[in-house]
Enzyme design. Structure first.
Site, short mmCIF file in Angstrom:
data_model
loop_
_atom_site.label_atom_id
_atom_site.label_comp_id
_atom_site.label_asym_id
_atom_site.label_seq_id
_atom_site.Cartn_x
_atom_site.Cartn_y
_atom_site.Cartn_z
N GLN A 5 -4.88 -1.71 9.63
CA GLN A 5 -4.63 -3.01 9.06
C GLN A 5 -5.03 -3.94 9.94
OE1 GLN A 5 -3.21 -3.44 6.03
NE2 GLN A 5 -4.00 -5.38 5.56
N ASP A 22 -11.33 2.96 4.40
CA ASP A 22 -11.12 1.50 4.38
C ASP A 22 -13.35 1.70 4.38
OD1 ASP A 22 -9.33 -0.56 3.86
OD2 ASP A 22 -9.03 -0.17 5.42
N LYS A 25 1.09 -1.34 0.08
CA LYS A 25 0.13 0.00 -0.07
C LYS A 25 0.43 1.26 -0.47
CE LYS A 25 -3.79 -2.47 2.41
NZ LYS A 25 -4.40 -3.29 3.80
#
Ligand code: NDP
Length: 301
Positions: A96, A119, A52
């Site tokens: 994460q 997200d 990422k």
């Protein structure tokens, strides 16, 4: 029939190129910034975060990785997220997953300010999506799935989409997106009876169950579009939730693993970050609470 491969690598590269062009042409003095919270030593998580960060740099998005040890308490983690929420230079925040067992992921994700929740895992954004609200930040994997389906040119309205998996991060939001695009959606899971018979009715199959090769040729209706979200490792080899060889003989379209949904997830995360950056800059809403509830991450509560 031999299925046409839906090339996620190529589509993701196009999304990133387009994004890089838009960011380069942006007259802002600041660059969009994504903060990634990484807890613990999970090797797969570290690889995902590295990817990422690299992809962000390539399109002109700054990426700050905040690393914490496995032993961090939930309260300390929430404090760190609060600081990122209040930092005007940070436009997007992701945590994460998975988190260590002693930390409640929903509580952590709920504390990311909705505008920075790139997200789309904050229940507030999930709720907006469920309410068909265009302002929802839609999580990257489902957005990537939809984008891949769009590349096939198939008309989504009225089609029967069967989603295998009901997780908060893939199955549910993918089902909502498809419903919002006028598909008739069936959501299936590990307790579903006679899954093959249900999948056999599908014009569109979204396989997101984490079971290597579960979806077989015999389950597929001739001409269906099959999106394989699964990432499984079998004897060291990466494979999806679909038996690619067999299903390719019956489907009209299929995504490979690797090279399908995976690259799209990263590209759409970057797209979400840039969109968050622009919304915050133009609407000046980064510090404005729109959720009206406790525990949303806003400093108003
Ligand atoms: P979860 O484990 O959170 O959810 C799996 C879902 O599949 C659950 O709803 C489960 O049902 C269902 N399921 C499990 N076994 C079966 C079965 N035999 N038949 C029908 N349904 C079943 O996984 P995620 O949603 O997080 O991820 C799914 C897959 O997608 C994984 O392989 C993951 O690695 C991959 N993934 C890929 C991404 C990408 O970018 N390509 C991004 C995110 C995930 P129940 O609810 O009843 O337990």
């Amino acid at each position: 029939m031999t299925a046409q491969i839906i090339d996620g690598k190529q589509t993701a590269a196009k999304v990133r190129e387009d994004l890089a062009r838009r960011i380069a042409a942006d007259d802002s003095e600041e660059m969009p910034v994504l903060a990634v919270v990484l807890v613990g030593e999970n090797e797969a998580s570290r690889i995902y975060v590295r990817n990422k960060k690299k992809a962000a740099a390539e399109v002109g998005i700054g990426c700050e990785v905040l690393e914490f040890s496995d032993s961090i308490g939930e309260h300390a983690l929430l404090e760190a997220i609060g600081e990122l929420n209040d930092n005007p230079h940070v436009n997007g925040i992701i945590v994460q997953l998975p988190l260590p067992e002693h930390i409640n992921p929903l509580r952590v994700l709920s504390n990311i300010r909705p505008e920075k929740d790139v997200d789309g895992f904050n229940p507030y954004n999930a709720g907006l999506l469920a309410c068909r609200e265009p302002d929802a930040v839609v999580s990257a994997t489902p957005r990537g799935i939809l984008k891949l389906l769009e590349t096939t040119g198939i008309e989504l309205a009225g089609k029967h989409a069967v989603v295998i998996g009901r997780s908060n991060i893939v199955g549910r939001p993918a089902a909502m997106l498809l419903l919002n695009r006028d598909c008739t959606v069936s959501i299936t899971h590990s307790k579903t009876e006679n899954l093959p018979a249900i999948v056999r009715q599908a014009d569109i199959v979204i396989a997101a169950c984490g079971q290597a090769g579960l979806v077989k040729k015999e389950w597929i209706k001739e001409g269906a579009a099959v999106i394989d979200v699964g990432i499984n490792r079998v004897n060291g080899k990466l494979c999806g939730d679909v038996d690619f060889e067999g299903v390719s003989e019956k489907a009209a379209f299929i995504t490979p693993v690797p090279g399908g949904v995976g690259p799209m997830t990263v590209a759409m995360l970057l797209e979400n970050t840039y969109e968050a950056f622009r919304k915050q800059r133009f609407a000046g809403q980064a510090h404005e609470c729109r959720c009206g509830s406790h525990g949303c991450g806003c400093s108003h509560h």
